[in-house]
Design a protein around this motif. Sequence first.
Motif, short mmCIF file in Angstrom:
data_model
loop_
_atom_site.label_atom_id
_atom_site.label_comp_id
_atom_site.label_asym_id
_atom_site.label_seq_id
_atom_site.Cartn_x
_atom_site.Cartn_y
_atom_site.Cartn_z
N ILE A 11 45.09 -101.59 23.45
CA ILE A 11 45.01 -102.92 24.06
C ILE A 11 45.58 -102.90 25.47
CG2 ILE A 11 45.88 -105.29 23.94
CD1 ILE A 11 43.64 -104.76 22.01
N GLY A 12 46.70 -102.20 25.65
CA GLY A 12 47.31 -102.15 26.97
C GLY A 12 46.41 -101.52 28.01
N THR A 13 45.78 -100.41 27.66
CA THR A 13 44.87 -99.74 28.60
C THR A 13 43.64 -100.59 28.85
OG1 THR A 13 45.64 -97.65 27.64
CG2 THR A 13 43.81 -97.54 29.19
N LEU A 14 43.14 -101.23 27.80
CA LEU A 14 42.00 -102.13 27.94
C LEU A 14 42.31 -103.24 28.95
CD1 LEU A 14 39.91 -103.70 25.03
CD2 LEU A 14 40.77 -105.10 26.90
N LEU A 15 43.47 -103.86 28.80
CA LEU A 15 43.84 -104.97 29.68
C LEU A 15 44.09 -104.50 31.11
CD1 LEU A 15 46.19 -106.97 27.29
CD2 LEU A 15 43.86 -107.56 27.97
N LEU A 16 44.66 -103.31 31.27
CA LEU A 16 44.89 -102.77 32.61
C LEU A 16 43.57 -102.58 33.34
CD1 LEU A 16 46.96 -101.62 34.65
CD2 LEU A 16 46.50 -99.37 33.65
N VAL A 17 42.59 -102.02 32.65
CA VAL A 17 41.27 -101.82 33.27
C VAL A 17 40.58 -103.15 33.51
CG1 VAL A 17 38.96 -100.85 32.92
CG2 VAL A 17 40.98 -99.48 32.37
N LEU A 18 40.58 -104.01 32.52
CA LEU A 18 39.88 -105.28 32.64
C LEU A 18 40.41 -106.13 33.78
CD1 LEU A 18 37.83 -107.35 31.59
CD2 LEU A 18 39.56 -108.10 29.93
N PHE A 19 41.71 -106.27 33.89
CA PHE A 19 42.28 -107.17 34.89
C PHE A 19 42.53 -106.50 36.23
CE2 PHE A 19 43.03 -109.53 31.03
CZ PHE A 19 42.76 -110.83 31.42
N ALA A 20 43.07 -105.28 36.23
CA ALA A 20 43.39 -104.62 37.51
C ALA A 20 42.15 -104.06 38.18
CB ALA A 20 44.43 -103.53 37.28
N VAL A 21 41.35 -103.29 37.44
CA VAL A 21 40.09 -102.82 38.01
C VAL A 21 39.18 -104.02 38.25
CG1 VAL A 21 38.08 -101.33 37.68
CG2 VAL A 21 40.31 -100.57 36.89
N GLY A 22 39.28 -105.02 37.39
CA GLY A 22 38.50 -106.24 37.57
C GLY A 22 38.79 -106.92 38.89
N ALA A 23 40.03 -106.83 39.36
CA ALA A 23 40.37 -107.41 40.67
C ALA A 23 39.58 -106.72 41.77
CB ALA A 23 41.87 -107.27 40.93
#
Length: 244
Positions: A11-23
């Motif tokens: 979940i942590g890696t998923l959220l890092l990619v989704l929100f940070a790479v998403g930016a």
Amino acid sequence: METRKLVSEFIGTLLLVLFAVGAAVLAAEYIGTLGIALAFGFTLLALAYALGPVSGCHVNPAVTLGMLLSKRIGVNTAVGYWIAQFLGGIAGAALLYLLAKQVPGLQTSEAFGSNGFADRSAVHINTGGAFIAEVLLTFLLVFVVLAVTHRSAKLTAGFGGLAIGISLAAIHLIGIPLTGTSVNPARSLGPALFAGGQALSQVWLFILAPLVGGALAAAVHAVVHGDDTADTADEPEPAAAAKA
């Protein structure tokens, strides 16, 4: 190994990619390099406090390698974390890709927040330069993580997550013009799979170089801070946030 720790890393890696790479994918035009760097730093900072007490919040294979070489976790834990992190990175990229496709005209092919060198670098850094940059940038991140979570880090108790988040933001300020900044193989592989083309053909560097940087950080940390052999072999090192 507890399932909740693997779920935490996924979940942590998923959220890092989704929100940070998403930016970078969805908001770069509006927030610029500084905004993207802060998105990475703030996301990791928040995750460190949210997931640190569960799994240590590595959310990065290079960090897990550093923990393994520092003898804070065992091989079984490390392998489980690596699998969870790469799957989480791919899942996060898949969700981001689905969201990006809802934005008319948004280009995802060979871009999509992926990392690159040569023509895919803003400053056209060559292969060797990109490798060195990623090793050094990852060294800083993993060294900070190992230092602030070391058992002797009494002065940083409760503030480790802040130091880790700030370091990742600073790393991105320097690294975005060079390679787009990886310092995390799972963060690089997920977006590259959906970008395709040169992004996928160059992803090997952004898997290998961060691991070298993580190993180097563990070696220097052992000299500066001493060995961690007193830590339990098959338990994840809790984030400093969890020690408050």
